[in-house]
Design an enzyme around this catalytic site. Structure first.
Site, mmCIF file in Angstrom:
data_model
loop_
_atom_site.group_PDB
_atom_site.id
_atom_site.type_symbol
_atom_site.label_atom_id
_atom_site.label_comp_id
_atom_site.label_asym_id
_atom_site.label_seq_id
_atom_site.Cartn_x
_atom_site.Cartn_y
_atom_site.Cartn_z
ATOM 1 N N THR A 1 66.517 13.491 5.773
ATOM 2 C CA THR A 1 66.517 14.826 6.396
ATOM 3 C C THR A 1 65.556 15.783 5.685
ATOM 4 O OG1 THR A 1 67.897 16.808 6.584
ATOM 5 C CG2 THR A 1 68.611 15.219 4.990
ATOM 6 N N ASP A 2 65.091 16.792 6.423
ATOM 7 C CA ASP A 2 64.243 17.826 5.798
ATOM 8 C C ASP A 2 65.042 18.673 4.809
ATOM 9 O OD1 ASP A 2 65.791 19.321 7.587
ATOM 10 O OD2 ASP A 2 64.113 20.395 8.483
ATOM 11 N N LYS B 1 71.807 13.155 0.219
ATOM 12 C CA LYS B 1 70.696 12.520 0.941
ATOM 13 C C LYS B 1 69.477 12.393 0.011
ATOM 14 C CE LYS B 1 70.637 11.567 4.776
ATOM 15 N NZ LYS B 1 71.066 10.314 5.472
ATOM 16 N N TYR C 1 75.684 18.016 0.760
ATOM 17 C CA TYR C 1 75.143 17.063 1.735
ATOM 18 C C TYR C 1 73.687 16.737 1.398
ATOM 19 C CZ TYR C 1 72.607 15.699 5.992
ATOM 20 O OH TYR C 1 71.759 15.071 6.867
HETATM 21 P P1 NAD Z 1 76.689 11.631 12.841
HETATM 22 O O1 NAD Z 1 77.606 12.331 11.884
HETATM 23 O O2 NAD Z 1 76.695 12.033 14.265
HETATM 24 O O3 NAD Z 1 76.956 10.056 12.798
HETATM 25 C C1 NAD Z 1 77.160 9.350 11.602
HETATM 26 C C2 NAD Z 1 77.625 7.950 11.978
HETATM 27 O O4 NAD Z 1 77.796 7.205 10.752
HETATM 28 C C3 NAD Z 1 78.984 7.917 12.695
HETATM 29 O O5 NAD Z 1 78.941 7.015 13.760
HETATM 30 C C4 NAD Z 1 79.951 7.435 11.621
HETATM 31 O O6 NAD Z 1 81.075 6.732 12.152
HETATM 32 C C5 NAD Z 1 79.045 6.535 10.804
HETATM 33 N N1 NAD Z 1 79.509 6.345 9.411
HETATM 34 C C6 NAD Z 1 79.880 7.309 8.535
HETATM 35 N N2 NAD Z 1 80.238 6.752 7.360
HETATM 36 C C7 NAD Z 1 80.065 5.415 7.500
HETATM 37 C C8 NAD Z 1 80.240 4.304 6.635
HETATM 38 N N3 NAD Z 1 80.683 4.461 5.367
HETATM 39 N N4 NAD Z 1 79.961 3.064 7.099
HETATM 40 C C9 NAD Z 1 79.520 2.878 8.371
HETATM 41 N N5 NAD Z 1 79.355 3.900 9.243
HETATM 42 C C10 NAD Z 1 79.611 5.154 8.804
HETATM 43 O O7 NAD Z 1 75.240 11.781 12.213
HETATM 44 P P2 NAD Z 1 73.845 12.044 12.931
HETATM 45 O O8 NAD Z 1 73.719 13.483 13.199
HETATM 46 O O9 NAD Z 1 73.690 11.057 14.013
HETATM 47 O O10 NAD Z 1 72.850 11.695 11.745
HETATM 48 C C11 NAD Z 1 72.401 10.371 11.546
HETATM 49 C C12 NAD Z 1 71.524 10.335 10.304
HETATM 50 O O11 NAD Z 1 70.429 11.234 10.473
HETATM 51 C C13 NAD Z 1 72.256 10.795 9.045
HETATM 52 O O12 NAD Z 1 71.838 9.973 7.992
HETATM 53 C C14 NAD Z 1 71.781 12.214 8.848
HETATM 54 O O13 NAD Z 1 71.769 12.537 7.472
HETATM 55 C C15 NAD Z 1 70.375 12.139 9.402
HETATM 56 N N6 NAD Z 1 69.855 13.397 9.963
HETATM 57 C C16 NAD Z 1 70.558 14.083 10.915
HETATM 58 C C17 NAD Z 1 70.011 15.234 11.451
HETATM 59 C C18 NAD Z 1 70.729 16.008 12.533
HETATM 60 O O14 NAD Z 1 70.270 17.086 12.891
HETATM 61 N N7 NAD Z 1 71.823 15.518 13.090
HETATM 62 C C19 NAD Z 1 68.772 15.702 11.012
HETATM 63 C C20 NAD Z 1 68.086 14.977 10.043
HETATM 64 C C21 NAD Z 1 68.628 13.825 9.529
#
Ligand code: NAD
Length: 319
Positions: free
Chosen positions: A123-124, A151, A147
């Protein structure tokens, strides 16, 4: 190609799997997900029947499961994470477990098996707040929330495994995503669903915090590009480069849903709230990526999706 996707039942992971399954019908996709509150099988029910898709309920911290799956896949893409900043401020324990220890377990399995490529979805937020200019991939990490710190720790572990063991690691760092299937605790789906229920929207502080909003399908296309053309050992920022203040974002959502500013409730600011995120996207653009969606079109599509899928989000709003 055999792809192990971890955390594929969440917001970005489910959009990614749907896109890859449609674009590359010969690829085999295995989705390992623990199904936390943020993971939902319903997110992929339209593709669950496909022969090239397989779901396994499990935890990325479970070495046996991850190692077994790494033996039979070519590529691992890790979306699994605890992802909500406000939850990390209340309690960071699960964030360190999944976001740091879980990544270490995956890196160990990548090392022990013949994985050709490991993509860590970051993530940024790892760069911290940037008042002027935009963060480049090689800039120092200055995370400000638990958080973001978890990351950033995972990113450093990935770098260390690349340097020490020559592991085929690539990191993507995207800006804030929005779109269908996002859990309604994050600001855009929270505000849309509140307004659809005629409830006020809680705006943090003075509303002047800025984010570079990225439509999830544009992120998914960038990750696809990195999967096929990204260079091992590299980091790719993924963002549009157009930051929007929360106040302006709120006005766009109010206008789009025919509501007035009476629906805004100013609330005490988030602790340590980063003022501005901004990333330099030249590297991913050079690799061949351009966003397909402008912000207004993507917001309209997102609002339509939440209007048409009330049964999906209503159950989460009750809990
Ligand atoms: P989310 O919270 O919607 O989904 C996370 C998923 O991971 C869920 O399905 C959850 O059940 C699963 N999970 C959690 N712990 C787990 C474990 N121990 N083992 C297996 N599965 C597990 O997250 P998102 O928004 O889809 O983000 C996905 C990735 O992208 C993350 O790594 C997040 O840091 C990164 N990210 C998200 C954003 C955003 O705006 N949403 C932006 C940049 C980066």
């Amino acid at each position: 190609m055999k792809i192990l996707v971890t955390g594929g039942c969440g917001f970005i992971g489910s959009n990614f799997i749907r896109y890859i399954a449609a674009k590359y019908p010969t690829y085999k996709i295995t989705n390992l997900d623990k199904l936390t509150y943020a993971g939902n099988l319903e997110n992929l029910k339209d593709i669950a029947h496909l022969k090239n898709y397989n779901f396994i309920k499990g935890d990325i911290c479970d070495e046996n499961v991850v190692d077994k799956l790494a033996k039979v896949n070519d590529v691992v893409i890790n979306f699994a994470a605890e992802s909500h900043v406000d939850r990390s401020i209340k309690n960071s324990r699960d964030f360190l477990r999944t976001n740091v220890h879980g990544v270490d377990v995956i890196l160990g399995a990548v090392r022990n098996n013949k994985i050709k490529r490991y993509i860590q979805i970051s993530t940024d937020e790892v760069y911290g707040s940037i008042l002027f200019g935009s963060a480049k991939e090689e800039d120092a990490l200055k995370p400000n929330s638990p958080y973001a710190a978890s990351k950033a720790s995972a990113d450093l572990l990935c770098r260390a495994y690349f340097k020490t063991f020559n592991l085929p690691v690539i990191i993507t760092r995207s800006s804030n995503n929005f779109g269908p299937y996002q859990y309604p605790e994050k600001v855009i789906p929270l505000f849309i669903t509140n307004l659809l229920e005629n409830k006020k929207v809680p705006l943090y502080g003075d509303g002047l915090n800025e984010r570079d909003w990225l439509f999830v399908l544009d992120n998914v296309r960038a990750i696809d590009l990195v999967l096929h053309k990204g260079k091992i050992g590299q980091i790719y920022n993924i963002g549009i480069g157009k930051e929007i203040a929360n106040l302006k974002l709120t006005k766009i959502l109010l206008d789009s849903l025919g509501k007035t500013k009476k629906m805004v409730k100013y609330v005490v600011d988030r602790l340590g709230h980063d003022r501005r995120y901004s990333i330099d996207n030249k590297k991913i653009v050079k690799l061949g990526w351009q966003p397909n969606y402008d912000f207004q079109t993507a917001i309209s599509l997102t609002i339509r999706w939440y209007k048409e899928n009330k049964s999906w989000w209503k159950k989460f709003k009750k809990s």
